[in-house]
Design a protein around this motif. Sequence first.
Motif, short mmCIF file in Angstrom:
data_model
loop_
_atom_site.label_atom_id
_atom_site.label_comp_id
_atom_site.label_asym_id
_atom_site.label_seq_id
_atom_site.Cartn_x
_atom_site.Cartn_y
_atom_site.Cartn_z
N CYS A 323 21.01 32.27 19.36
CA CYS A 323 20.00 31.32 19.81
C CYS A 323 20.11 31.16 21.32
O CYS A 323 20.58 30.15 21.84
CB CYS A 323 20.17 29.97 19.10
N ASP A 376 17.76 27.26 12.47
CA ASP A 376 17.96 26.12 13.37
C ASP A 376 17.77 26.47 14.83
O ASP A 376 18.20 25.72 15.72
CB ASP A 376 19.36 25.52 13.17
N CYS A 377 17.15 27.61 15.11
CA CYS A 377 16.84 27.97 16.50
C CYS A 377 15.33 27.86 16.67
O CYS A 377 14.57 28.45 15.88
CB CYS A 377 17.30 29.39 16.80
#
Length: 471
Positions: A323, A376-377
Amino acid sequence: LNAGGSEIRIQISNLLGDAPLTIGAATIGRQQQGPMVVAGTIRPLTFAGAGGVTIPVGATTYSDPVLMAVQAGENLDVSAWAPGVDTVTQHYDAGPLSYATANKAGDLSANPSGAGFGQAETWDRWISSADVAGNTSPDHATVVLGDSISDGFNPRCPDTLCTLTTPWPVDLAGRVAFLPIGQRVAVADEAITANTLLSIATPKAARYRLGGGGPPGLERLAADVLAQPGVDRLVLLLGTNDLWFGATSEQVIAGLKTAIAAAEADGVGIIGATLLPREGSEGWTAQMETYREQVNTWIRTSGAFPAVIDLAAVVGDVYGGACDPNRMYPPYDSGDGLHPDNAGQIAMANAIPTTLIGAGSAPGLSPTVSVAPSADCPQPATTIIDRPFAKPAPGYTQPVPSTVVPHTRPSASLATRPTRSAATAPRHRSPPDMDKWAVAAIAAAGLALATLLWAGARKRTRRRFRRRRFR
């Protein structure tokens, strides 16, 4: 060639020459391999009926049209013999696309064997565009105005010959080629390695401009985009070199605003593209990165562009658990942290809906790298459409939801669109009887050039291929 037709003509440029350029003879033929031409396909090029032409300094000229059926994706060889001496107007490509002979070798332009053309180089000389016309040529075109990222620069090939990286505009044209003829548009790659949006007055910028970067994008806009009858879409991907040369984010944003105003005033729908990540690349500083993020935030959120393609999100390192959107995804990186390799170029081309440029809905190309977005990025939308283009392309506009860019249908004629003069060089005008021609379709970066038999001085750049309508 990114489009087909039944007639073709070639533009020759002396834009950056220092003396009148004399072309003693020129030919065109179907490429067999390198400088070898398929036997029996060589056709002479004439200029107002003559076998040669002299082009003044700062000017361009067209050959007479040649009756020659050509198809999208086809490679042609163009040979030109220059018996005199002139600084060569040329364009850098990271691949062996140009073949030359020793000085004073004589006229070998009609030689199909390629014998004598031993000087394979990375600079395309003189030939600045190939235009096609006919019932199978598209009525509309999209121009990409860009720098080395859109030019297919490969850092492994600055001084040696190696495999050419296919630029994403050529990949985009390849997608369009899958469509029925009536749903196609031409895609013209007007990218120059080291090009900028603005005129930057720093020593580094001056070195790169003289070394091949060419005139800045705002100066090229009129001639390379807006002067092209039939062009109704512009994809703008410029500004990263400006920051590297010393510009601020405010200066780049001001330049983008100027480009938007010029395009929309001319009836060309302009599509903004975010600047690619480049942390870790040569000379890139924390301040430059801050400026890049500020420019991209403005592109994404200001609403100044009718449409935005978030190419930075496409090639950022946000896959496979990583990320770090400010760096390029390693499998897309050609090796310098800035220029995408073929896998990255394909990913960018696939991220662009072909309906955005007025074509039908084309399938994507087969990716060479499989990616899985990191959990979650943040994954920004790759295409952000803020509003319909203020002035849609000529012809019928299909009713669509307000969140979708209108899909344009080719009109029966674009004769009402005026022919404009180039801002940077005199433009050759064809005689009135050329009105029978359909809109020209550019042979963009996919045209394999063999511009032969040169006797030149220093190397300088020329502008990228252009697309024009025959008038």
